[in-house]
Design a protein around this motif. Structure first.
Motif: not given
Length: 314
Positions: A23-27, A51-60, A90-99
């Protein structure tokens, strides 16, 4: 969104053993709700798949769910699905194109068709609502819904509709929200968690209310790095107060800009005039009434605000 694209997506979901969700950065709640709600849905539909979900963690927003540790090797022969993201930058985790295959599922106006399949519906309130609709389009009805899935999709819908106050709330939105609420989760507790703020951030909100400017029916504030440090608040957490000035009498649009060091992130909101075209001219985009832009100097920010005033006058 076409029947052919939905059918092809369903075929790919059936055929791939590994599915990775981005999903996008700054979710925001919809980005996380759609990503993690879809993850839980796919886990129920396909219990033997990875089934995996990737991206930065947002504390709040950690209460919505957690991210996975995704390895580069996981992308080999994987289906990658990007949710709630209009353009690839704006996609979080630039590896999205590796699949092996890439799918875009979104409700924003289509800025860039970066997927092998692009399932976009701008008539729905949120990508979380779209995921619920896709389940119906798959022909499963509520067969695969459970409390965890319903909770995550509901918080995504609530987030993007401003608790059902925004004009993107349709009768269908309320119908789907009502269906999700039939599952046993404490939606009041969840909404309280979504709006909960630290003491420092509440003091920061007071600063915003005291220092924003207002001219020609447009409000604006620029939060510098010094202010972030003074209130011990991150740029991402500061942005949660983008709507703090929305109730000012006569306000038509506003800009909430935060200095993030190498760029200034400007969140633009409007009550009437579409502002996504303006945002697109400044390295951004989004919804007609809620968009984001990126500028690289105070002078460029001032030009954006000036153009917003002109947009409101039209």
């Amino acid at each position: 969104m076409t029947k052919n694209s939905i059918k092809l997506l369903q075929n790919w979901l059936n055929n791939y053993d590994t599915i990775i969700l981005h999903r996008h950065v700054r979710p925001d709640p919809d980005a996380l709700g759609s990503q993690l709600g879809f993850k839980a849905l796919l886990q129920k539909m396909y219990p033997n798949k990875k089934i995996l979900a990737t991206g930065e963690t947002v504390d709040n927003l950690a209460f919505i769910g957690s991210m996975d540790e995704v390895q580069d090797s996981d992308y080999q022969n994987a289906l990658v699905i990007v949710l709630d993201t209009a353009n690839a930058a704006r996609i979080d985790d630039a590896r999205y194109h590796l699949g092996d295959k890439l799918v875009k599922i979104d409700h924003h106006p289509p800025v860039e068709n970066y997927g092998d399949i692009n399932i976009v519906d701008t008539t729905v309130s949120s990508t979380s609502e779209l995921i619920a609709e896709l389940l119906m389009q798959f022909g499963f009805g509520q067969d695969y819904l459970n409390t965890e899935i319903a909770e995550r999709l509901y918080i995504g819908i609530v987030g993007d509709t401003g608790r059902f106050l925004f004009n993107n709330t349709s009768p269908r939105t309320m119908e789907i929200a009502g269906m999700l609420l039939s599952y046993d989760f404490d939606h009041t507790k969840m909404l309280n968690q979504m709006s909960q703020r630290t003491l420092e951030s509440m003091h920061f909100q007071g600063y915003v209310l005291q220092h924003f400017s207002y001219e020609d029916h447009v409000g604006f504030i620029f939060i510098t790095e010094d202010i972030l440090q003074q209130f011990k608040i991150s740029a991402n957490d500061a942005s949660l107060f983008v709507n703090s000035i929305s109730d000012v009498a006569g306000i038509e649009a506003w800009v909430f800009a935060v200095d993030e060091g190498n760029q200034i992130r400007a969140r633009i909101r409007s009550k009437r005039a579409p502002i996504n075209t303006l945002a697109a001219r400044y390295n951004g985009g989004g919804h007609p009434m809620a968009s984001g832009a990126t500028v690289y100097s105070k002078e460029e920010l001032e030009q954006l605000i000036s153009e917003l005033k002109s947009t409101v006058k039209e």
